[in-house]
Design an enzyme around this catalytic site. Structure first.
Site, mmCIF file in Angstrom:
data_model
loop_
_atom_site.group_PDB
_atom_site.id
_atom_site.type_symbol
_atom_site.label_atom_id
_atom_site.label_comp_id
_atom_site.label_asym_id
_atom_site.label_seq_id
_atom_site.Cartn_x
_atom_site.Cartn_y
_atom_site.Cartn_z
ATOM 1 N N ASN A 171 -41.905 -23.712 2.824
ATOM 2 C CA ASN A 171 -42.448 -22.376 2.574
ATOM 3 C C ASN A 171 -43.234 -22.406 1.258
ATOM 4 O OD1 ASN A 171 -42.873 -19.671 1.978
ATOM 5 N ND2 ASN A 171 -40.774 -19.026 2.377
ATOM 6 N N CYS B 170 -44.752 -13.546 -0.521
ATOM 7 C CA CYS B 170 -45.238 -14.283 0.654
ATOM 8 C C CYS B 170 -46.308 -13.515 1.425
ATOM 9 C CB CYS B 170 -44.071 -14.645 1.571
ATOM 10 S SG CYS B 170 -42.919 -15.755 0.741
ATOM 11 N N HIS C 47 -46.494 -16.380 8.749
ATOM 12 C CA HIS C 47 -46.052 -16.951 7.483
ATOM 13 C C HIS C 47 -45.041 -18.065 7.754
ATOM 14 C CE1 HIS C 47 -44.677 -17.651 3.545
ATOM 15 N NE2 HIS C 47 -43.498 -17.082 3.727
HETATM 16 N N1 COA Z 1 -27.429 -27.374 3.289
HETATM 17 C C1 COA Z 1 -26.235 -27.342 3.882
HETATM 18 N N2 COA Z 1 -25.494 -26.226 4.017
HETATM 19 C C2 COA Z 1 -26.000 -25.097 3.516
HETATM 20 C C3 COA Z 1 -27.261 -25.048 2.875
HETATM 21 C C4 COA Z 1 -27.973 -26.269 2.762
HETATM 22 N N3 COA Z 1 -29.184 -26.337 2.194
HETATM 23 N N4 COA Z 1 -27.501 -23.788 2.500
HETATM 24 C C5 COA Z 1 -26.458 -23.048 2.868
HETATM 25 N N5 COA Z 1 -25.551 -23.852 3.490
HETATM 26 C C6 COA Z 1 -24.259 -23.467 4.060
HETATM 27 C C7 COA Z 1 -23.720 -22.163 3.511
HETATM 28 O O1 COA Z 1 -23.059 -22.385 2.296
HETATM 29 C C8 COA Z 1 -22.805 -21.710 4.615
HETATM 30 O O2 COA Z 1 -21.604 -22.421 4.499
HETATM 31 P P1 COA Z 1 -20.208 -21.694 4.856
HETATM 32 O O3 COA Z 1 -20.308 -21.333 6.297
HETATM 33 O O4 COA Z 1 -19.222 -22.764 4.556
HETATM 34 O O5 COA Z 1 -20.126 -20.515 3.953
HETATM 35 C C9 COA Z 1 -23.496 -22.210 5.875
HETATM 36 O O6 COA Z 1 -24.409 -23.215 5.455
HETATM 37 C C10 COA Z 1 -24.250 -21.112 6.613
HETATM 38 O O7 COA Z 1 -24.986 -20.382 5.656
HETATM 39 P P2 COA Z 1 -25.861 -19.155 6.057
HETATM 40 O O8 COA Z 1 -26.572 -18.636 4.838
HETATM 41 O O9 COA Z 1 -25.085 -18.189 6.852
HETATM 42 O O10 COA Z 1 -26.922 -19.879 7.003
HETATM 43 P P3 COA Z 1 -27.987 -19.243 7.932
HETATM 44 O O11 COA Z 1 -27.723 -19.640 9.318
HETATM 45 O O12 COA Z 1 -28.229 -17.801 7.634
HETATM 46 O O13 COA Z 1 -29.301 -20.042 7.453
HETATM 47 C C11 COA Z 1 -31.229 -19.728 6.092
HETATM 48 C C12 COA Z 1 -29.728 -19.960 6.136
HETATM 49 C C13 COA Z 1 -31.633 -19.592 4.641
HETATM 50 C C14 COA Z 1 -31.933 -20.922 6.697
HETATM 51 C C15 COA Z 1 -31.588 -18.456 6.886
HETATM 52 O O14 COA Z 1 -30.751 -17.389 6.500
HETATM 53 C C16 COA Z 1 -33.013 -18.033 6.709
HETATM 54 O O15 COA Z 1 -33.909 -18.730 7.109
HETATM 55 N N6 COA Z 1 -33.263 -16.841 6.143
HETATM 56 C C17 COA Z 1 -34.582 -16.361 5.898
HETATM 57 C C18 COA Z 1 -35.145 -17.103 4.739
HETATM 58 C C19 COA Z 1 -36.554 -16.772 4.464
HETATM 59 O O16 COA Z 1 -37.329 -16.683 5.358
HETATM 60 N N7 COA Z 1 -36.867 -16.642 3.196
HETATM 61 C C20 COA Z 1 -38.162 -16.502 2.715
HETATM 62 C C21 COA Z 1 -38.813 -15.257 3.181
HETATM 63 S S1 COA Z 1 -40.402 -15.311 2.586
#
Ligand code: COA
Length: 335
Positions: free
Chosen positions: A292, A114, A262
């Site tokens: 993204n 990224c 980004h």
């Molecule tokens: N739809 C519904 N539920 C989902 C899901 C989806 N697409 N993806 C994950 N979940 C669930 C998980 O299984 C988890 O369930 P549980 O509580 O029963 O275990 C719950 O949602 C919370 O998951 P978690 O991973 O803790 O969520 P979060 O608040 O951290 O949000 C992201 C997830 C990915 C949105 C967040 O971590 C994020 O944005 N991270 C950075 C990602 C990024 O920028 N990546 C690219 C960098 S270039």
């Protein structure tokens, strides 16, 4: 002589096919509400069968050339940032080279995920300032849709990514009276976290073959991410590198007319903007429409900002990234 690299034209291209959060909810256990709340993404674009990454890159390039009032033959070198190469080798840049029908100018892919576009700007800046090339085409191009796990298992990653390409043409500016150009670029990496957001296979280090049926059954050819870990590092590294770059340029936050971050997750950008007290009118985001697009996100955003009149000649802007690697970077420039 103070030779600078200035951006003389930008362009972008996304596939026509819009994939909404509701569309994804038909394929996996997710919802529009969850995706919007966590990421700010409403929809993204996916290619249709037959479209290649280089097709997107070519259209973005043609729009950038048109904006710059230049021809393909005016380009001296192509640097293309991607993490989703059209073939294992050669890089997408070679297919773009073919699609543009250029002469025998050099081209290569740059892999910094990224952060790839800003890393590529730094490379192009070096080429131009050294006098090696006068005009460098810098492209960010990604096709994620063919590489993500559209099942419940891959839902955390799959909902975030989209396809697209963005291009910018950098040109040597030796006019003492014209301050347009890249002012500072700062690049960083932390390989110890390479496996926090990655695709494990196909892998040249996997013997005797790069991928086997067992790996596919274990879904090891799909991206894996420790989302919270990535989030925490992104909101720390982005303000750090932005401030480092501004400091190196002897600029203050207040001097910047537009901040481009980004487009990984709108919540990351809101967090960073709040921490740095960046007013809303100085930010721009398009993640809601495209998700993204990794290396393509910054040039797509830049092109939209310029075409929407949010960024005008003479104004100062910054581009700040964080991504897999981990890699992070920032550039400050005057349009
Ligand atoms: N739809 C519904 N539920 C989902 C899901 C989806 N697409 N993806 C994950 N979940 C669930 C998980 O299984 C988890 O369930 P549980 O509580 O029963 O275990 C719950 O949602 C919370 O998951 P978690 O991973 O803790 O969520 P979060 O608040 O951290 O949000 C992201 C997830 C990915 C949105 C967040 O971590 C994020 O944005 N991270 C950075 C990602 C990024 O920028 N990546 C690219 C960098 S270039």
């Amino acid at each position: 002589m103070n030779l600078r690299a200035r951006i003389v034209g930008t362009g972008m291209c996304v596939p026509d096919r819009v994939v909404t959060n509701d569309d994804l909810a038909k394929l996996m256990d997710t919802s529009d509400e969850w995706i919007m709340q966590r990421s700010g993404i409403r929809e993204r674009r996916y290619i249709d069968p037959g479209t290649q990454p280089a097709d997107l890159a070519r259209k973005a390039t043609e729009r950038a050339l048109e904006a710059a009032k230049l021809e393909t033959s005016d380009i001296d070198c192509i640097v293309l940032a991607t993490l989703s190469s059209q073939a294992d080798f050669p890089g997408t840049s070679f297919f773009l080279h073919e699609a543009l029908g250029t002469s025998e100018i050099p081209c290569f892919d740059l892999r910094a995920q990224c952060s790839g576009f800003v890393y590529s700007l730094a490379v192009a800046n070096g080429f131009i300032r050294s006098g090696m090339y006068r005009r460098v085409l810098v492209v960010g191009c990604e096709v994620h849709s063919t590489g993500i796990d559209l099942s419940d298992e891959g839902r955390d990653v799959a909902v975030l990514f989209g396809d697209g390409a963005g291009a910018a043409i950098l040109e040597a500016n030796d006019d003492e009276n014209d301050p347009a150009g890249l002012i500072e670029v700062r690049l960083h990496a932390q390989g110890e976290f390479a496996r926090k957001l990655w695709i494990e296979a196909p892998a040249s280090g996997h013997t005797p073959v790069r991928i086997d049926h067992a790996m596919i059954d274990e879904r090891r050819h799909f991206p894996k991410m420790e989302g919270r870990f990535v989030f925490k590092h992104a909101v720390t590294r982005m303000p750090q590198v932005l401030m480092e770059t501004l400091h190196a340029a002897s600029l203050k936050l207040e001097d910047i007319d537009l901040f481009l971050f980004h487009q990984a997750n709108l919540r990351i950008n809101e967090y960073v903007a709040k921490e740095l007290e960046i007013p809303e009118e100085k930010q721009i985001n398009n993640i809601e429409k495209y998700g993204n697009c990794s290396a393509a996100s910054i040039p797509m955003l830049l092109d939209e900002a310029i075409r929407a009149g949010r960024l005008a000649p003479g104004q100062l802007f910054s581009m700040t990234t964080f991504g897999s690697g981990f890699s992070w970077s920032s550039a400050v420039a005057r349009l």
